[in-house]
Design a protein around this motif. Sequence first.
Motif: not given
Length: 603
Positions: A181-189, A233-238
Amino acid sequence: MTIHTTTLDGTSPPLPLSPTLARALTAIGTIGALISTFVAWTWTTSFPGNLTVTGYPGGLQLITLTGAVLTTVYLIVGYGIRGLRWLAPAGTSGPVLYLALGTLGTTWYTLLAITVDLGGLANLEPGGYIAAATTLIAVIGALGLPTDSATDPRPSPNAPGPPSWYRLRRALASVPPQRAKPLPVWAEILAIAIAFGIGLYLFTYGIDTEYAELFLGYLILTSFGFAALNSAGLIARLTALTTKHHNIALAAAFVAAACFPFTQDNDTYTSVGAYILIFATVALGLNVVVGLAGLLDLGYVAFLGVGAYAAALVSGSPESSIGVHFPFWAAMLTGAAASLVFGVLIGAPTLRLRGDYLAIVTLGFGEIFRISMLNLNGTTGPDVTNGSMGIPNVPSLKIFGFDFGENHNILGYPIGPFGNYYLLMLLVTAFVVLVFRRAAESRIGRAWVAIREDETAATAMGINGFRLKLLAFALGATLAGLAGTVQAHVTTTVTPEQYQFAGPVPPNSAFLLAAVILGGMGTLSGPIIGAALLYLIPAKLDFMADYQLLLFGLALILLMRFRPEGLVADRRKQLEFHETGQLDVPDQDRLPGQGIGITKAEA
């Protein structure tokens, strides 16, 4: 119990180690390793770090404690706790294995170092034996953990037994992240900011280590930690997040880098950071030539020398044969222009060659430059460069009244001369990154990649190969000359011995080329990371100077075996060096009527 072994076809015969027992062994070993760090490992303070105290860890015990805590975290994540699964989108069995191995490697290295340095096993206290046994138990348990379906190569995800050694061989292989599930934009930043903050802390901790044994233990755990995060898979996600918010990621990276001098009390390690930035900037310039255009240049360090000598001659040094004193902006333009001219003069007659022939010619140019600087001494040639003495006493920079050679207080923090040059070099690096990024994403950059992949096919499509290769050669030389102008003022002395093909101290052509290959050819952050590692590790492990080239060669062999695309690789390199099965099993996201390898997102 049976032990899982992995065959060449990727299958794994069953091992009679139940998942429950494997998890129990891993938990017992990990918790035992954590507890052992609060018990004395040796009785004498002769070993650095004071591992004699019972009640709180110190020195290398902190590294073991960190590894045990991280292993415990991923064990907990493996139970599917909601909110923590984001840390392991591709599964937890691989990360647990690598972290357990990293903890084992750090612990056993520490105990071996105590035994060798102090003269026998009698110097170990019970805490050391407990740490050795529990870390081994944790690894045995981790090898028996059930395989995550995301990384299981077998047809049935319910097949018994984990491919333990298969996971070990995949330590540095890229693992695609699962859909989440995609994170909110603020959470991604916020995640990007936290990632770069952690990166700054890790770099600062590594560069501030007080003795070589502590740095080597830190390096062991960090290496396995990177493998664990990659397997999770955390490196790929970041990476996906930084790609999505590219400008924010670049800003966060430079803000984190700019904060480094403010974490230091003196210039002891800030000087290392300044030289890393010089090395990284030159590596980015070489990445234009090698990574984008595919031109093997073995004499690239000569362009750095041209820029440094040109700047030293016009910057007011009392030993300069020219006797002029340009302001810094004019000296920088002079160094960049001199390297540009040499790049065109060398590239025009040689870039019609390819492959090994081009490499030999560029290698010859690098040696010709060094020998010429030696002979321009007033005896065997004109008196221009003072021969082997070089051009010493290059004055410190002064820009708008700011003297880079003096201590200053910036935002209430004391910054020394090397801190000043570090911040200046960071601005130069930012400019080079901007140039590289714009060039790589332009039509010319795509033409360079086409030439790199197949020059004959590119020429058949109407690309002027010679002109574009000459442009890449000239741009790379200019960027190197730009970095050379700052290097001349940082080192205050420019000598021919600084610009060799291979030598004990970087930057030299061999290390620059290795930085590009190690970090990842054609990528933006790859050469910067490769340059930082290749400069930092020899600087911290000076006691291994006699074996530096041997260890360096072994590291490259292992890298080419397990991750030939480099530490930071683009999609093209991952598909080129790893079997993905795309030709055998079409992706369900592939559009009807589209060619192989084209997905909906790519279309």
